[in-house]
Design a protein around this motif. Sequence first.
Motif, short mmCIF file in Angstrom:
data_model
loop_
_atom_site.label_atom_id
_atom_site.label_comp_id
_atom_site.label_asym_id
_atom_site.label_seq_id
_atom_site.Cartn_x
_atom_site.Cartn_y
_atom_site.Cartn_z
N VAL A 71 -71.49 58.93 -41.68
CA VAL A 71 -71.84 60.30 -42.02
C VAL A 71 -72.75 60.92 -40.97
N HIS A 72 -73.65 60.13 -40.42
CA HIS A 72 -74.58 60.65 -39.40
C HIS A 72 -73.83 60.92 -38.09
N LEU A 100 -60.33 69.76 -33.37
CA LEU A 100 -61.02 68.48 -33.45
C LEU A 100 -62.21 68.58 -34.41
N ARG A 101 -62.90 69.73 -34.36
CA ARG A 101 -64.03 69.91 -35.27
C ARG A 101 -63.55 69.94 -36.72
N LYS A 102 -62.43 70.63 -36.97
CA LYS A 102 -61.88 70.68 -38.34
C LYS A 102 -61.52 69.27 -38.82
N ARG A 103 -61.01 68.46 -37.91
CA ARG A 103 -60.63 67.08 -38.26
C ARG A 103 -61.86 66.28 -38.69
N VAL A 104 -62.97 66.48 -37.94
CA VAL A 104 -64.20 65.77 -38.25
C VAL A 104 -64.79 66.25 -39.58
N VAL A 105 -64.80 67.57 -39.78
CA VAL A 105 -65.34 68.13 -41.02
C VAL A 105 -64.53 67.64 -42.22
N LYS A 106 -63.21 67.60 -42.05
CA LYS A 106 -62.34 67.11 -43.14
C LYS A 106 -62.64 65.64 -43.44
N LYS A 107 -62.82 64.86 -42.39
CA LYS A 107 -63.12 63.44 -42.60
C LYS A 107 -64.48 63.28 -43.26
N LEU A 108 -65.42 64.13 -42.91
CA LEU A 108 -66.75 64.08 -43.50
C LEU A 108 -66.67 64.37 -45.00
N ARG A 109 -65.85 65.38 -45.37
CA ARG A 109 -65.71 65.73 -46.78
C ARG A 109 -64.98 64.63 -47.57
N GLN A 111 -64.81 61.39 -46.74
CA GLN A 111 -65.20 60.03 -46.32
C GLN A 111 -65.19 59.06 -47.49
N ASP A 112 -65.74 59.51 -48.61
CA ASP A 112 -65.81 58.61 -49.76
C ASP A 112 -64.40 58.22 -50.23
N GLU A 125 -76.59 55.98 -50.99
CA GLU A 125 -77.21 56.70 -49.88
C GLU A 125 -77.13 55.88 -48.61
N SER A 126 -77.17 56.58 -47.50
CA SER A 126 -77.10 55.92 -46.20
C SER A 126 -78.39 56.18 -45.44
N ILE A 127 -79.06 55.11 -45.08
CA ILE A 127 -80.31 55.24 -44.32
C ILE A 127 -79.98 55.13 -42.84
N CYS A 128 -80.33 56.15 -42.10
CA CYS A 128 -80.04 56.18 -40.66
C CYS A 128 -80.92 55.20 -39.91
N ASP A 129 -80.30 54.27 -39.18
CA ASP A 129 -81.09 53.30 -38.45
C ASP A 129 -81.36 53.77 -37.02
N ASN A 130 -82.14 52.99 -36.29
CA ASN A 130 -82.59 53.37 -34.96
C ASN A 130 -81.42 53.48 -33.98
#
Length: 578
Positions: A71-72, A100-109, A111-112, A125-130
């Motif tokens: 997601v990040h 390409l942006r639409k493809r990413v946004v669709k995948k983001l929506r 993802q689950d 929840e997803s904790i963003c690591d270093n």
Amino acid sequence: MKTATSWKDLKEREMGGAGVAVVVDEGGIAKRFSIKFRDESIFALYSPFFVCLASGALDSDTFLHCISLDVHFLKAYARAYELAEDCADDDDDRSAIRNLRKRVVKKLRMQDKLVREWGFALPSESICDNATTKYTDFLLATASGKVEGERVSGKIATPFERTKVAAYTFGAVAPCMRLFAFISSEIQAILDPDDSNHIYKRWIDHYSSEDFEAAALQTEDIVDKLSVSLTGDELEVIEKLYHQAIKLEVEFFAAQPISQPTVVPLSRGHDLTESHLTIFCDFDLTCTAFDSSAILAEIAIITAPKEDLDGYESQLARMSSADLRKTWNVLSTQYTEEFDQCVQSITSSETVDQKFDYGSMRKALEQLADFEKRENAKVVQSGVLMGLNLEDIKLAGQRLILQDGCRRFFQNIVKNENLKTDVHVLSYCWCGDLIRSAFSSGDLNVLNVHSNELAYEKSVTTGEIVKKVESPIEKLQAFNNILKDRSREAKNLTVYIGGSVGDLLCLLEADIGILIGSSSSLRKLGDQFGVKFVPLFSGLVMKQKELAEGNSANWKPLSGILYTVTCWAEIEAFILGL
């Protein structure tokens, strides 16, 4: 002795026909960069995360932790594409970036839903690591025009500056797309198509699909198009961004928390802080790009007519450069023909489901031992090695081209204070001084060299060879003598890296035998006596499966298995990891 009529002929012969003169169409800059930085991708492929994933035995919590971080990445890609679209000055480019942006946004929506299709459920929840933050910050800084070494900052005013920033952005995105396509296709290639129990097969199918490959190619195509008007310096910036992006991705996968036992890297799996690792390595065409015999002959041909031998009379001193080259070519041609005949005589019978027969192989290679000694005697008798100056030999050694990644591997082995390791070079090379000079820099003078030596008078060769290692049998004797000194070690692990027929016995006697290159004669002999050639990555995945099933991952000599690699990066990734 390993000779050929030219360095090109020798390279083609030993590497199975893939000579140095072969021209590869590298395509646009994105493809060229992917080839140039392929080693980085190999370190990701050989990471504990992907070896475990390929085996189907990766702990599901580790997998879910990793993909929950998508997601990040996806949010960063979406924002970067948005900024790049705004910077592009061509309608077609903007349209391609928008898609390409639409493809990413669709995948983001979705993802689950996608993860559920893979057979998993994302954590709440997803904790963003270093490691994730390092890449996403790098990408967004690049997309905003904040590139190290560039003056683009603040408001990007001119169309050219805007196009340049868009090119830089895609230079930081393209390697990540290519990395996923590369890794998934490598894993897909070793999976059993009939195995429906592999829990990560749907994930692998997704990233090795034609749809994902098309998206990766589109990203690379945009890099190429946006870079057309850039200067050489600006193309170098894209190259640096590409390299930095793939390094950050590799570090991301290396940072994934793995709690289960793994077979990679070897130094971790075998706890080499407690036991001793002995590495053996061939020299000619294993470490080097060219065979040392051809190099020594070339030194003789070039330098002998000009050499002041201080009154030392010899046939060589009176022989012209043309005559020397003619003599060498005759020796090379004869060696090649007679070597082929010798191998053919050993491998004349059919091999159908041949069981591994080490004893018969060793006996057969005694024929090759007699042949090699006769050929070396011819070289001495010819006088082609007479009159070489020691300083010329050392200079040639210092300038010797080593295979990509070879020097780095040994340097990292030597400087790793946590490893109890020693390295031995076992070679047919006529001149140990040439080998020692090749490894004289970067603290590599600690490598132990076992080879033949040239005889000298007043630092000038007499033409004689001090014969120590002429055959597969003598290589094995040197190998065993070294290990006798290690017999008192509580634990000792041996790795032999080689690429020619002369290495066969040592490769099989070592705990782990790694074959680099594709010598057709070695393959013929191996097939004749039931040796199995297994790509290293595939072999590691099988070992990881065995480990997950509760079996030991110990390596054993005389298993009849040799592990094949195409480059030194695979060896380093396996033994040392990132």
